[in-house]
Design a protein around this motif. Structure first.
Motif: not given
Length: 545
Positions: A386-387, A409, A413
């Protein structure tokens, strides 16, 4: 009267077709649904794919020793892995999550002004404890630094632990509360340790002979599966510097029997029911990151060798042991002929013994595919963690919109993990500290120990950390102003998230600065004009001109 006996026909499947001759065609049973797709064992691409889904203990705990070791090794050696951990730590924790007490004043019968004054006093008192190294049982770090350590250990090992201890107050520190951080590997089953290999499934669950409870990888649970205690070893499973110490385990009850407050915290995020230990953050991408690292090392080595200019001289006769071309070099640059020593390096000259020859190897190597290939692999790693690639590699080479989308995005997270961490570590620490502060009379909180609802109302708080990276400070500030204007946020929250400061302290300081500027007759600029702020109505309803 006799009835004729009826001839009963045999039952047949209604879907079985009948030929004109009366013959029934038998159909083969055909699997349906996923049987011919994702669950097929007949397709060539799936025939050899036969994984087994088992319990969290079999799937996770048995392999944790290996996962932790590989995760830690990559963080120390692979730039991509180190970037993933540090990027998450920087954006989730930063310099430490800041406390903002928010007592539920209506429930407590207070006014908003009284609640604000109480919150200020509590925050100042909490800073006395949190900014001191005496809050650490080892006296090494203050509480904000301990956040950083606990979070990194949680990311690398899957979980980390914090034990509450009480020691006599010392000069300058009226509080007895101390916190000791413990790495995940020290919480394990008593008398069962594993260093290099995965723990045997037979050793994953043992029994507490005193009460019959199960101990699953260091976590003791009762018949309902509820956590009742943790087993902490006094040393690491493998520690060459401490091999003389005999391993002993201490049972730490999860909650105090009288207060119900936690004695030990497990910073962890479970993914499955009945999961008692966490999974390292890098576990799903360990193989890919390792392969990317190997590929990078190979290309780097090839590029270095390609840059060398090395010559080999072959002797046709036995020389006097002196290096050829001696007059070319200075006295300190000359070497003695050693037929057994060769070296590759920039402008290196080597002598070969008689009878030996060197066949040159083509060092030309194209790196045209290295960058796009590794970039695609790192994109997959980033998507899993999620990076996005831009955030993971700090490469904002796209447009403003694309870069901001990547930040948004990643920030979704980061905020989620911040909530997890504040629930597991920050809020429990604050509540334990507040209980001691009220008990020793430094903070007044009527009903704190007599009514659980009031105790919860007094303990209510919010935690703020670093804000998302700003690509355009002007747009970000204007957005904050609009959120405050229309009631979507507060000045305090925006100040904490944008600059990590207190709005109350800011305005108080601004008042002092403005008074100083007035006394020195320095012009004070109170407004800024931009396309957005021109349309913002003032409190009186008039628009700025």
């Amino acid at each position: 009267m006799k009835h004729k006996k009826r001839n009963r026909q045999k039952a047949r499947l209604p879907t079985a077709p009948i030929q004109p001759s009366g013959t029934v065609i038998t159909r083969q049973i055909i699997n349906t649904g996923y049987s011919e797709h994702g669950a097929s064992y007949t397709k060539g691409s799936l025939a050899g794919w036969r994984p087994i889904r088992s319990s969290p203990q079999s799937d996770i705990d048995v392999n944790l020793s290996t996962l932790r070791a590989r995760s830690a090794d990559l963080v120390m050696s692979a730039p991509v892995a180190s970037s993933a951990i540090n990027t998450s730590r920087t954006n989730v924790i930063g310099a430490g999550l800041q406390l903002s007490p928010k007592p539920k004043y209506k429930l407590l019968g207070m006014t908003a002004a009284e609640a604000e004054e109480w919150a200020k006093a509590v925050k100042e008192e909490f800073e006395l404890w949190a900014t001191s190294k005496f809050c650490d049982a080892l006296r090494k770090n203050n509480w904000y630094d301990m956040q950083d350590i606990a979070y990194i250990c949680y990311m690398i090992d899957g979980d980390s632990f914090a034990v509450f201890k009480y020691r006599p107050p010392v000069p300058g520190m009226p509080y007895s509360l101390r916190i000791q951080l413990i790495e995940a590997s020290r919480v394990c089953n008593p008398n069962v340790q594993s260093v290099f290999d995965a723990i045997s499934p037979y050793d994953m669950t043992v029994r507490n002979l005193d009460n019959g409870n199960r101990i699953i990888n260091g976590v003791e649970v009762d018949d309902d599966g509820a956590v009742v205690a943790y087993w902490v070893c006094n040393r690491y499973p493998y520690d060459p510097t401490n091999m003389s110490t005999l391993s002993q385990w201490q049972r730490v009850e999860a909650f105090g029997p009288l207060t119900g407050q936690p004695n030990i915290l497990q910073i962890c995020h479970d993914e499955r029911p009945e999961q008692y230990r966490g999974v390292p953050y890098l576990a799903p991408v360990l193989e890919v990151i390792k392969q990317v690292g190997r590929y990078t090392d190979a290309e780097l080595t090839a590029a270095i060798i390609k840059s060398f200019f090395s010559l080999f001289f072959k002797e046709q006769f036995v020389s006097n042991g002196q290096f050829p071309l001696q007059p070319v070099f200075g006295q300190h640059e000359r070497i003695i002929l050693d037929p057994n020593a060769f070296e590759l390096g920039p402008a290196t000259l080597n002598v070969l013994p008689p009878g030996y020859d060197v066949t040159s190897v083509d060092a030309q190597r194209s790196l045209s595919t290295f960058e796009p290939f590794t970039r695609e692999l790192i994109k997959q790693v980033g998507a899993t963690l999620e990076q996005p690639y831009e955030v993971l590699m700090k490469a904002f080479n796209s447009s403003y919109s694309a870069s901001r989308a990547a930040l948004l995005q990643a920030w979704a997270a980061f905020k989620t993990r911040r909530v997890w961490f504040s629930r597991d570590f920050c809020q429990p620490c604050y509540e334990i500290w507040l209980a001691e502060s009220v008990a020793i009379g430094r903070i007044k909180a009527p009903g704190f120990f007599t009514d659980p609802l009031k105790r919860k109302a007094w303990s209510n708080a919010e935690w703020y950390g670093p804000v998302m990276g700003v690509l355009d400070p002007v747009k970000d500030a204007e957005g904050a102003a609009l959120r405050v204007l229309y009631g979507f946020s507060t000045r305090e929250k925006e100040a904490a998230e944008m600059t990590g400061t207190s709005w109350n302290e800011n305005v108080e300081r601004l008042a002092i600065e403005q008074q100083t500027m007035k006394s020195l007759e320095i012009p004070i600029v109170t407004t800024t004009v931009s396309k957005t702020t021109q349309a913002i109505p003032e409190e009186g309803g008039n628009q700025k001109q």
